[in-house]
Design a protein around this motif. Structure first.
Motif, short mmCIF file in Angstrom:
data_model
loop_
_atom_site.label_atom_id
_atom_site.label_comp_id
_atom_site.label_asym_id
_atom_site.label_seq_id
_atom_site.Cartn_x
_atom_site.Cartn_y
_atom_site.Cartn_z
N LEU A 277 -19.20 -11.23 17.49
CA LEU A 277 -17.99 -10.45 17.27
C LEU A 277 -18.11 -9.66 15.97
O LEU A 277 -18.60 -10.19 14.97
CB LEU A 277 -16.76 -11.36 17.17
CG LEU A 277 -16.51 -12.40 18.25
CD1 LEU A 277 -15.23 -13.16 17.93
CD2 LEU A 277 -16.43 -11.77 19.61
N THR B 247 -16.72 -5.73 20.10
CA THR B 247 -15.92 -5.14 19.03
C THR B 247 -15.00 -4.08 19.60
O THR B 247 -15.03 -3.79 20.81
CB THR B 247 -16.85 -4.56 17.93
OG1 THR B 247 -16.06 -4.25 16.77
CG2 THR B 247 -17.58 -3.30 18.41
N SER B 248 -14.17 -3.49 18.76
CA SER B 248 -13.24 -2.45 19.22
C SER B 248 -13.98 -1.14 19.45
O SER B 248 -15.05 -0.89 18.88
CB SER B 248 -12.14 -2.23 18.19
OG SER B 248 -12.66 -1.62 17.01
N PRO C 90 -8.33 -10.80 20.28
CA PRO C 90 -8.39 -9.85 19.16
C PRO C 90 -6.99 -9.31 18.85
O PRO C 90 -6.16 -9.15 19.75
CB PRO C 90 -9.28 -8.72 19.69
CG PRO C 90 -9.70 -9.13 21.08
CD PRO C 90 -8.76 -10.18 21.54
N PHE D 86 -9.29 -12.16 14.72
CA PHE D 86 -9.54 -12.89 15.97
C PHE D 86 -8.89 -14.27 15.93
O PHE D 86 -8.93 -14.96 14.91
CB PHE D 86 -11.04 -13.10 16.19
CG PHE D 86 -11.86 -11.85 16.18
CD1 PHE D 86 -11.77 -10.92 17.20
CD2 PHE D 86 -12.73 -11.59 15.12
CE1 PHE D 86 -12.53 -9.75 17.18
CE2 PHE D 86 -13.50 -10.43 15.09
CZ PHE D 86 -13.40 -9.51 16.13
N SER E 239 -15.66 -7.50 13.28
CA SER E 239 -14.28 -7.18 12.95
C SER E 239 -14.08 -5.70 12.67
O SER E 239 -13.01 -5.15 12.98
CB SER E 239 -13.83 -8.00 11.74
OG SER E 239 -14.58 -7.65 10.58
N PHE F 124 -10.20 -5.51 13.59
CA PHE F 124 -9.60 -6.62 14.32
C PHE F 124 -9.69 -7.91 13.52
O PHE F 124 -10.63 -8.14 12.76
CB PHE F 124 -10.35 -6.87 15.64
CG PHE F 124 -9.91 -6.01 16.80
CD1 PHE F 124 -8.67 -5.37 16.83
CD2 PHE F 124 -10.74 -5.86 17.91
CE1 PHE F 124 -8.28 -4.59 17.91
CE2 PHE F 124 -10.36 -5.10 19.00
CZ PHE F 124 -9.12 -4.46 19.00
#
Length: 249
Positions: free
Chosen positions: A51, A75-76, A111, A124, A53, A122
């Motif tokens: 992941l 991820t975003s 998220p 989590f 952030s 983000f």
């Protein structure tokens, strides 16, 4: 569940969650991937994903090395843009969406948006049968949400305002740094307010992340959070191993 801290500072961030069955979730890719392999005795067979952030290099610099090792990165889409990574060009890159659950191995990921000077950062909630629900929150100066059913908390405690102001007054830092810090990182009193706003009765561990090298004081931060919460408090440091369990035993 064991938490390996491979880095928790502006020089690089990376955390490994390893279950008793050998399943590993990596969070952040800001340290050399060789350090990740070394921590896992060069056995990546249990790695289920990574992941990210946000896109800042101390959190994402080695993401491509992670994917090149055959590990999926989550991820975003904003973070992907910030890293100039094309969502459609590799099957190892997967999008996470605000308040949308995703399973990564046996880890359930939730998220949520945070406030930081990045494209789409983000935080989590990470849930696993062995550790219950863990809040992972770094690089954010404020979070508007409350969280239920927490068992462990990993949270940034980057600076104390009085230490920052003293450093500026002493000429150790330029004034412009203050505005950048207070609009991007979490201050000690903000951490306290967040903790007070949440139900901590089932929390076993509070781990303080990403302390500033010059604007924090590890022992003070640890003692003040422990006094406030009555919980086991640890300041994350490189090569540290922490037991994250659903119960204290």
């Amino acid at each position: 569940m064991r938490l390996y801290v491979l880095g928790s500072s502006s020089s690089g961030n990376c955390y490994l969650f390893e279950s008793s069955a050998g399943e590993v979730l990596m969070v952040e890719a800001g340290v050399k991937f060789s350090e990740v392999k070394k921590a896992l005795d060069f056995d990546l067979s249990g790695m289920v994903g990574c992941l990210l952030s946000h896109e800042h290099s101390d959190h994402s610099k080695y993401a491509k090395d992670v994917m090149n090792a055959g590990i999926n990165v989550y991820t975003s889409t904003g973070t992907m843009r910030g890293m100039k990574m094309d969502y459609g060009k590799t099957h190892r890159l997967h999008a996470l969406f605000h308040k949308t659950l995703m399973m990564v191995g046996n880890f359930l990921i939730f998220p949520f948006d945070v406030k930081h000077d990045a494209k789409q950062p983000f935080g989590f909630l990470i849930k696993h049968p062995e550790m219950g629900t863990t809040l992972f929150l770094t690089d954010s100066f404020y979070v508007e949400y409350k969280f239920e059913g927490l068992n462990n908390i990993l949270i940034e405690a980057n600076y104390a305002e009085d230490i920052l102001d003293a450093n500026i007054e002493a000429g150790k830092l330029p004034d412009v740094v203050r505005n950048r810090v207070i609009q991007s990182h979490m201050e000690l009193e903000t951490v306290k307010e967040l903790l007070k706003a949440n139900d901590l009765k089932a929390v076993n561990n509070i781990v303080l992340l990403h302390l500033s090298s010059g604007n924090s004081h590890a022992e003070r931060f640890k003692n003040e959070i422990a006094e406030l919460t009555g919980k086991t408090v640890t300041v994350a440091d490189s090569h540290m191993v922490i037991n994250l369990n659903k119960t204290p035993f």
